[in-house]
Design a protein around this motif. Structure first.
Motif, mmCIF file in Angstrom:
data_model
loop_
_atom_site.group_PDB
_atom_site.id
_atom_site.type_symbol
_atom_site.label_atom_id
_atom_site.label_comp_id
_atom_site.label_asym_id
_atom_site.label_seq_id
_atom_site.Cartn_x
_atom_site.Cartn_y
_atom_site.Cartn_z
ATOM 1 N N UNK A 166 -6.943 46.492 42.966
ATOM 2 C CA UNK A 166 -5.777 46.388 43.718
ATOM 3 C C UNK A 166 -5.333 48.167 43.784
ATOM 4 N N UNK A 167 -4.696 48.290 44.880
ATOM 5 C CA UNK A 167 -4.180 49.566 45.133
ATOM 6 C C UNK A 167 -2.800 49.941 44.137
ATOM 7 N N UNK A 168 -2.836 51.095 43.564
ATOM 8 C CA UNK A 168 -1.920 51.497 42.624
ATOM 9 C C UNK A 168 -0.444 51.841 43.435
ATOM 10 N N UNK A 169 0.468 52.125 43.062
ATOM 11 C CA UNK A 169 1.685 52.592 43.642
ATOM 12 C C UNK A 169 1.630 54.071 44.189
ATOM 13 N N UNK A 170 1.854 54.092 45.598
ATOM 14 C CA UNK A 170 1.499 55.145 46.223
ATOM 15 C C UNK A 170 -0.011 55.471 46.895
ATOM 16 N N UNK A 171 -0.790 54.553 46.317
ATOM 17 C CA UNK A 171 -2.239 54.739 46.997
ATOM 18 C C UNK A 171 -2.620 54.661 48.596
ATOM 19 N N UNK A 172 -1.579 53.678 48.921
ATOM 20 C CA UNK A 172 -1.725 53.727 50.538
ATOM 21 C C UNK A 172 -0.582 54.351 51.308
ATOM 22 N N UNK A 173 0.010 55.182 50.382
ATOM 23 C CA UNK A 173 1.067 55.884 51.101
ATOM 24 C C UNK A 173 2.737 55.630 50.354
ATOM 25 N N UNK A 174 3.364 56.537 50.636
ATOM 26 C CA UNK A 174 4.807 56.495 50.166
ATOM 27 C C UNK A 174 5.507 55.106 50.451
ATOM 28 N N UNK A 175 5.334 54.757 51.749
ATOM 29 C CA UNK A 175 6.441 53.695 52.341
ATOM 30 C C UNK A 175 5.517 52.622 52.206
ATOM 31 N N UNK A 176 4.646 52.202 51.344
ATOM 32 C CA UNK A 176 3.683 50.981 51.375
ATOM 33 C C UNK A 176 3.990 50.540 49.959
ATOM 34 N N UNK A 177 4.737 49.447 49.672
ATOM 35 C CA UNK A 177 4.737 48.641 48.387
ATOM 36 C C UNK A 177 3.613 47.802 48.184
ATOM 37 N N UNK A 178 2.363 48.458 47.594
ATOM 38 C CA UNK A 178 1.211 47.409 47.170
ATOM 39 C C UNK A 178 1.367 46.398 46.325
ATOM 40 N N UNK A 179 2.318 46.107 45.932
ATOM 41 C CA UNK A 179 2.949 44.943 45.055
ATOM 42 C C UNK A 179 2.905 43.608 46.109
ATOM 43 N N UNK A 180 3.338 43.964 47.504
ATOM 44 C CA UNK A 180 3.430 43.248 48.440
ATOM 45 C C UNK A 180 2.049 42.601 48.756
ATOM 46 N N UNK A 181 1.144 43.411 48.656
ATOM 47 C CA UNK A 181 -0.529 43.179 49.167
ATOM 48 C C UNK A 181 -0.819 42.209 47.937
ATOM 49 N N UNK A 182 -0.553 42.483 46.668
ATOM 50 C CA UNK A 182 -1.037 41.697 45.607
ATOM 51 C C UNK A 182 -0.414 40.351 45.637
ATOM 52 N N UNK A 183 0.777 40.204 46.066
ATOM 53 C CA UNK A 183 1.500 38.889 46.348
ATOM 54 C C UNK A 183 0.848 38.194 47.329
ATOM 55 N N UNK A 184 0.805 38.745 48.297
ATOM 56 C CA UNK A 184 0.269 38.215 49.396
ATOM 57 C C UNK A 184 -1.267 37.363 49.098
ATOM 58 N N UNK A 185 -2.313 38.606 48.535
ATOM 59 C CA UNK A 185 -3.584 37.835 48.320
ATOM 60 C C UNK A 185 -3.498 36.555 47.186
ATOM 61 N N UNK A 186 -2.606 36.633 46.219
ATOM 62 C CA UNK A 186 -2.322 35.683 45.375
ATOM 63 C C UNK A 186 -1.794 34.409 45.914
ATOM 64 N N UNK A 187 -1.038 34.789 46.869
ATOM 65 C CA UNK A 187 -0.525 33.471 47.744
ATOM 66 C C UNK A 187 -1.366 32.806 48.627
ATOM 67 N N UNK A 188 -2.253 33.454 49.073
ATOM 68 C CA UNK A 188 -3.172 32.991 50.115
ATOM 69 C C UNK A 188 -4.640 32.372 49.618
ATOM 70 N N UNK A 189 -4.815 31.008 49.693
ATOM 71 C CA UNK A 189 -5.747 30.485 49.216
ATOM 72 C C UNK A 189 -7.242 30.980 49.823
ATOM 73 N N UNK A 190 -7.012 31.818 50.985
ATOM 74 C CA UNK A 190 -8.238 32.177 51.734
ATOM 75 C C UNK A 190 -8.436 33.716 51.576
ATOM 76 N N UNK A 191 -7.831 33.966 50.597
ATOM 77 C CA UNK A 191 -8.004 35.750 50.345
ATOM 78 C C UNK A 191 -9.014 36.064 49.749
ATOM 79 N N UNK A 192 -9.746 34.912 49.032
ATOM 80 C CA UNK A 192 -11.126 35.393 48.509
ATOM 81 C C UNK A 192 -11.074 35.828 46.803
ATOM 82 N N UNK A 193 -9.630 35.887 46.235
ATOM 83 C CA UNK A 193 -9.206 36.281 44.959
ATOM 84 C C UNK A 193 -8.560 34.972 44.329
ATOM 85 N N UNK A 194 -9.313 34.415 43.334
ATOM 86 C CA UNK A 194 -8.847 33.220 42.503
ATOM 87 C C UNK A 194 -7.741 33.874 41.656
ATOM 88 N N UNK A 195 -7.133 32.721 41.147
ATOM 89 C CA UNK A 195 -5.916 33.250 40.308
ATOM 90 C C UNK A 195 -6.151 33.873 39.165
#
Length: 433
Positions: A166-195
Motif C-alpha cells: 500500500x502507498x505510504x504517507x505522502x506517496x501519492x502527494x501531500x493532500x492524499x491520505x492513503x489510509x483512505x485507500x487502504x480502508x476502501x480496499x478492505x471495505x470493498x469485496x471486489x477490491x481483490x484484496x482479502x482480509x
C-alpha cells in the motif's frame, strides 16, 4: 586491504563506501590504521545510538565477563536476562502504561520481523500482511517480502509473497491520505484484496529515504486496523531506542500498536539483540515454535540494562535528543535554502534526519567529499538520493557542529561555489581537496 579483496565475498557494501581499515573507536569517533580520525554519522546503521565503546557500558560488561557470567544460554533463565527484563518493564513499559509480553528472537531485526508476522498470522488465521511502499524490514525471505526495495527483493531468487503493498504517507502527494485507500480496499469485496492478518509499518522509513509518517496518518492507520480487525505492527528497529527523541518513535502519535519490533541500539553497546513486544492475548506460541540458537545474548542483556538505567530513568536524555534535533533541523534547513534551487528538502525528525538531494549521483558525490574530510555518512532512498544523518545520540555538541560543517563543505565543493542551481543529473566535478 589485500586480504579483503582476496577472501571476502563481493556482497560487502559499506566497505566500498568507506575503503579504510578501522582499528579503534570511542564515542562518535573512529580511527583507521593510519591514525586518521573520523566523525561517525553512520553509527552502525543505527545500532550505536549511545556511541562506540560507551565507558559506562564497557565497565559493566567487563565486570560481568570477569566474574564468568553466562554468555550463551539459549532461552534459559539467567540473572542477566531477568535484570534486563525488570529494568525494561519498570523503566520503559510501566511508565508508558504498556502491558506487553517480551519475546526474544534471533539477534537481528529481520528475525524479530519474521516472528512478528508469524504470530500475527497464527493468531488471526489469515496469511497476508499489509506493507508500505519504500518500507524496509530485513532481507530474510519473510521480511524481504515486506520490503519495497527492488534491489534487495530481486536478490531473493524466488517469488516473494504473503504481502499486500500500500502507498505510504505522502506517496501519492501531500493532500492524499492513503489510509483512505487502504480502508476502501478492505471495505470493498471486489477490491481483490482479502482480509489481511496485520499491517506492518515504520513510523519513519530510514532505508526508504527518511520518509516520515504524520501523527494524523498514524492515528488514521490505527483506526483502519481496528475497524477491520487487523493487528498493527510497528517496526521500530531503526527509529526506536531514542532516535526520534522518545524511546519509541510512535509515542508522539499516541497510538497503541499490537506488536512492536526492536533491535539495533537496544543492546546499547552494539551487541546484537532483538525482541518482539506483543499484547498478552496475542502470545499464543507453542514452546519453541519460533526459536534461534542466539536468542539468549546475555552480554547484550547486561549492556541493554545499563543503557536503560542510565539514559531512560528520567527525561533528561530525551530532552537532549530533541535539543540536538532542533539544531540539526536548523542547520539542514540552512543548507537546503542555499543549494538546489528549491528542489532539495529536509526530511525526518529528532536525530533521524537527512537532505533529499533528488539525485543519487549528487548525494553520493557529497558523501564521498565528506568522507575525504573525515566524516562517515551514508545515503538512503530508492535512488540513494537522501543524505542520511545517523550520528550517536550522545555526540558532543562540538562534533555534531563539526560533522554538519563537513556536510556543508561537501555541498560547497560539489557545487564548486559557483551557484545554487540544481542539476539533478549530477553533472558536477569531483570533490576538490
Amino acid at each position: 586491504m589485500k586480504i579483503f579483496d582476496d577472501v571476502e565475498s563481493e556482497v560487502q557494501s559499506y566497505a566500498r563506501s568507506f575503503p579504510k581499515v578501522f582499528c579503534r573507536a570511542k564515542n562518535e569517533l573512529l580511527w583507521d590504521q593510519e591514525g586518521n580520525e573520523y566523525i561517525d554519522f553512520l553509527s552502525g546503521a543505527g545500532a550505536l545510538n549511545y556511541g562506540h565503546n560507551n565507558t559506562l557500558f564497557k565497565e559493566t560488561l567487563l565486570a560481568y565477563i570477569q566474574t564468568d557470567g553466562i554468555t550463551h544460554s539459549l532461552d534459559m533463565h539467567t540473572k542477566a536476562k531477568g535484570e534486563f527484563l525488570q529494568a525494561f518493564n519498570d523503566i520503559v513499559l510501566k511508565p508508558r502504561n504498556m502491558n506487553y509480553v517480551v519475546q526474544f528472537t534471533g539477534p537481528t531485526g529481520t528475525n524479530a520481523v519474521e516472528a512478528a508476522m508469524k504470530i500475527a498470522r497464527k493468531v488471526t488465521g489469515r496469511q497476508m500482511i499489509v506493507t508500505f511502499t519504500n518500507g524496509f524490514h530485513g532481507v530474510s525471505l519473510g521480511a524481504l517480502a515486506a520490503t519495497g526495495n527492488s534491489y534487495h527483493r530481486d536478490a531473493a531468487g524466488v517469488t516473494l509473497n504473503g504481502t499486500h503493498r500500500m502507498p505510504y504517507d505522502g506517496y501519492l502527494g501531500k493532500n492524499i491520505d492513503t489510509t483512505d485507500y487502504l480502508d476502501k480496499t478492505l471495505s470493498d469485496s471486489s477490491s481483490g484484496i482479502g482480509m489481511p492478518a496485520a499491517v506492518i509499518v515504520e513510523t519513519l522509513q530510514g532505508e526508504g529515504g527518511i520518509n516520515t509518517a504524520s501523527v494524523e496518518w498514524l492515528r488514521n492507520l490505527q483506526a483502519v486496523c481496528r475497524k477491520h480487525g487487523l493487528l498493527l505492527i510497528v517496526d521500530d528497529i531503526q527509529a526506536g531506542c531514542g532516535r526520534t527523541g522518545d524511546f519509541f518513535s510512535y509515542e508522539n502519535a499516541g497510538i497503541e500498536p499490537d506488536i512492536i519490533t526492536l533491535s539495533k541500539s537496544l543492546g546499547g553497546y552494539g551487541l546484537p539483540i532483538a525482541l518482539v513486544l506483543m499484547k498478552p492475548e496475542l502470545d499464543q506460541w507453542k514452546p519453541g515454535e519460533h526459536n534461534g540458537t542466539f536468542r539468549g545474548n546475555n552480554l547484550a542483556f547486561v549492556t541493554a540494562k545499563a543503557a536503560i538505567d542510565h539514559y531512560w530513568s528520567d527525561d533528561n536524555f530525551s530532552q537532549d535528543i530533541l535539543r540536538k534535533g532542533n539544531y540539526i533541523s536548523a542547520r539542514l534547513d540552512s543548507i537546503v535554502n542555499q543549494y538546489g534551487g528549491g528542489n532539495f528538502t529536509r526530511r525526518g525528525r529528532g536525530m533521524f534526519q537527512g537532505i533529499d538531494c533528488v539525485s543519487g549521483e549528487l548525494a553520493g558525490k557529497i558523501t564521498r567529499c565528506a568522507f575525504e574530510r573525515g566524516l562517515i555518512i551514508e545515503t538512503s532512498g530508492a535512488d540513494d538520493q537522501v543524505i542520511k544523518l545517523l550520528c550517536p545520540l550522545t555526540i558532543s555538541d562540538q562534533n555534531l557542529e563539526h560533522g554538519i560543517d563537513i556536510i556543508e563543505i561537501g555541498f560547497k565543493e560539489v557545487f564548486a561555489e559557483e551557484g545554487n542551481s540544481l542539476d539533478v543529473k549530477g553533472n558536477f566535478d569531483t570533490c576538490r581537496t
